[in-house]
Design a protein around this motif. Structure first.
Motif, PDB file in Angstrom:
ATOM      1  N   ALA A   1     -11.603   0.170  -2.291  1.00 24.05           N
ATOM      2  CA  ALA A   1     -11.037  -0.074  -0.963  1.00 24.05           C
ATOM      3  C   ALA A   1     -11.271   1.128  -0.052  1.00 24.05           C
ATOM      4  O   ALA A   1     -11.578   0.972   1.135  1.00 24.05           O
ATOM      5  N   THR A  46      -3.084   3.828  -8.739  1.00 26.13           N
ATOM      6  CA  THR A  46      -3.440   4.925  -7.852  1.00 26.13           C
ATOM      7  C   THR A  46      -4.929   4.803  -7.542  1.00 26.13           C
ATOM      8  O   THR A  46      -5.505   3.716  -7.636  1.00 26.13           O
ATOM      9  N   TRP A  47      -5.590   5.879  -7.181  1.00 23.61           N
ATOM     10  CA  TRP A  47      -7.002   5.798  -6.774  1.00 23.61           C
ATOM     11  C   TRP A  47      -7.961   6.230  -7.880  1.00 23.61           C
ATOM     12  O   TRP A  47      -9.083   5.738  -7.970  1.00 23.61           O
ATOM     13  N   ASP A  91      -9.796   0.524  -9.106  1.00 29.10           N
ATOM     14  CA  ASP A  91     -10.212  -0.447  -8.091  1.00 29.10           C
ATOM     15  C   ASP A  91      -9.879  -0.013  -6.665  1.00 29.10           C
ATOM     16  O   ASP A  91     -10.597  -0.353  -5.723  1.00 29.10           O
ATOM     17  N   ASN A  92      -8.786   0.729  -6.494  1.00 28.55           N
ATOM     18  CA  ASN A  92      -8.423   1.160  -5.146  1.00 28.55           C
ATOM     19  C   ASN A  92      -9.467   2.081  -4.529  1.00 28.55           C
ATOM     20  O   ASN A  92      -9.560   2.191  -3.299  1.00 28.55           O
ATOM     21  N   TYR A  93     -10.240   2.739  -5.356  1.00 30.63           N
ATOM     22  CA  TYR A  93     -11.326   3.583  -4.849  1.00 30.63           C
ATOM     23  C   TYR A  93     -12.345   2.731  -4.092  1.00 30.63           C
ATOM     24  O   TYR A  93     -12.927   3.171  -3.101  1.00 30.63           O
ATOM     25  N   TRP A 110      -6.518  -3.711  -1.873  1.00 30.19           N
ATOM     26  CA  TRP A 110      -5.672  -2.670  -2.448  1.00 30.19           C
ATOM     27  C   TRP A 110      -4.660  -3.244  -3.436  1.00 30.19           C
ATOM     28  O   TRP A 110      -4.124  -4.325  -3.237  1.00 30.19           O
ATOM     29  N   ASN A 111      -4.396  -2.472  -4.499  1.00 27.99           N
ATOM     30  CA  ASN A 111      -3.423  -2.846  -5.521  1.00 27.99           C
ATOM     31  C   ASN A 111      -2.416  -1.704  -5.649  1.00 27.99           C
ATOM     32  O   ASN A 111      -2.760  -0.630  -6.155  1.00 27.99           O
ATOM     33  N   ASP A 112      -1.176  -1.926  -5.190  1.00 26.66           N
ATOM     34  CA  ASP A 112      -0.215  -0.822  -5.201  1.00 26.66           C
ATOM     35  C   ASP A 112       0.385  -0.561  -6.575  1.00 26.66           C
ATOM     36  O   ASP A 112       1.248   0.310  -6.728  1.00 26.66           O
ATOM     37  N   VAL A 138       0.864  -1.185   0.000  1.00 28.35           N
ATOM     38  CA  VAL A 138       0.000   0.000   0.000  1.00 28.35           C
ATOM     39  C   VAL A 138       0.897   1.230   0.000  1.00 28.35           C
ATOM     40  O   VAL A 138       1.729   1.391   0.900  1.00 28.35           O
ATOM     41  N   LEU A 195      -6.383  -1.594   4.220  1.00 24.33           N
ATOM     42  CA  LEU A 195      -6.496  -1.415   2.775  1.00 24.33           C
ATOM     43  C   LEU A 195      -6.105  -2.683   2.027  1.00 24.33           C
ATOM     44  O   LEU A 195      -6.744  -3.059   1.036  1.00 24.33           O
ATOM     45  N   LYS A 196      -5.056  -3.348   2.505  1.00 24.51           N
ATOM     46  CA  LYS A 196      -4.644  -4.605   1.873  1.00 24.51           C
ATOM     47  C   LYS A 196      -5.773  -5.621   1.912  1.00 24.51           C
ATOM     48  O   LYS A 196      -6.087  -6.264   0.894  1.00 24.51           O
TER      49      LYS A 196
END
Length: 338
Positions: A312, A230-231, A308-310, A225-227, A110, A220-221
């Protein structure tokens, strides 16, 4: 004819009487909770000590029932939620804690700027954690009855936190709603996501920064979450854009919201073909990434292609304003790759 003073005194008597009745009902409710806690196997000393701190807090019920409904738009919300001083503070604290933040970031996958953004937005970097006794808060809200099951679950989780020794009862403080520490986790979230990163035997989100950082990252993980991403990014829509493509706002269950997301989600190439562009009018990135088009306000307001992080961030707090403010602050701290 009743004088004004007599009327005030009479009203005060009624209020005092009602409060006494409520207090008696609360005491009876607490006695039932203590029995239920014993049946669940909690130690009698823990039960006695914890419930001795449980007091009826009328202000908590009032705060819960009368949360302000301010007419906001993202244009008015963001400058208040993410003012320049907070951006400056976030950058300074990122630099001061860079080594440990990047270590946590690498371990959990993250990006550190999102950890700092959530830390800043939830507790003003640990400065505002709330001074309410957590047991009193969750017991009062369970007693209120509107969300009894939810707050009883928070109570059992709170007792687990005390039983495991993560914090002492006298320091078990949080917001009026029971959110705790630098991460502002509810007790059930603490039990699901909190991390003892410094290996001292306690998951200390109250006073140990590294535990707070790792707990945010772990949340988040676990939320997917996918590092590598971004968001999201703010975008411009072409004239006459079809609003049916937009993931509109509205209070829905998480399951319903994810179903709406799936209907809106498309590749960046597809959004490019529909006329969506960066805010400066240039083409979207030529990368194999999908995104949903998020509208925090209406068709006249800001629009975002959200990755996709959005999702999370929305798992953390299902509010477009909150999720967007986290992304916005993270962008001010560092710059997104996509």
């Amino acid at each position: 004819m009743m004088t004004k003073l007599a009327a005030i005194l009479c009203s005060a008597c009624i209020s005092t009487s009602a409060l006494a009745k409520t207090q008696a009902q609360f005491d009876e409710y607490v006695a039932g909770l203590k029995q239920e806690a014993a049946q669940k196997g909690y130690d009698s000393q823990l039960i006695d000590d914890a419930f001795a701190t449980a007091h009826f807090k009328e202000k908590i019920i009032s705060a819960d029932k009368n949360q302000p409904e301010v007419k906001e738009t993202l244009e008015t919300y963001l400058p208040k939620r993410v003012p320049q001083w907070k951006i400056d503070r976030a950058r300074k604290l990122y630099a001061e804690n860079k080594d440990v933040l990047e270590q946590v970031a690498k371990e959990f996958g993250v990006q550190a700027r999102f950890i700092v953004a959530l830390w800043g937005l939830e507790s003003n970097f640990g400065k505002i954690q709330g001074g309410h006794n957590v047991i009193s808060s969750v017991v009062t809200l369970a007693f209120d009855g509107r969300r009894e099951t939810m707050y009883k679950n928070q109570l059992w989780a709170a007792l687990d936190i005390l039983k495991e020794g993560h914090i002492t009862l006298d320091k078990f403080k949080g917001s009026w709603a029971g959110a705790m520490g630098q991460t502002q986790f509810m007790p059930t979230s603490f039990n699901a996501y909190a991390v003892d990163y410094d290996k001292d035997g306690r998951k200390d989100i109250w006073t140990t920064q590294v535990d707070a950082f790792a707990s945010i990252a772990n949340y988040l993980k676990q939320a997917g979450w996918n590092d590598d991403l971004t968001w999201g990014r703010q975008v411009k829509l072409p004239e006459g854009f079809d609003p049916n493509y937009v993931l509109q706002r509205g209070t829905k269950t998480r399951k319903q919201w994810l179903e709406y997301w799936a209907k809106s989600e498309r590749s960046l190439a597809d959004w490019q073909a529909l006329g969506v562009r960066k805010m400066d009018g240039t083409d979207l990135p030529n990368v194999d990434v999908t995104a949903a088009l998020v509208m925090p306000d209406d068709m006249g307001g800001r629009m975002y292609l959200a990755y996709d992080n959005y999702k999370a961030l929305m798992h953390w707090n299902r509010s477009y304003y909150f999720a967007t403010s986290v992304g916005y602050l993270s962008d001010r701290i560092g710059y997104p790759a996509i």
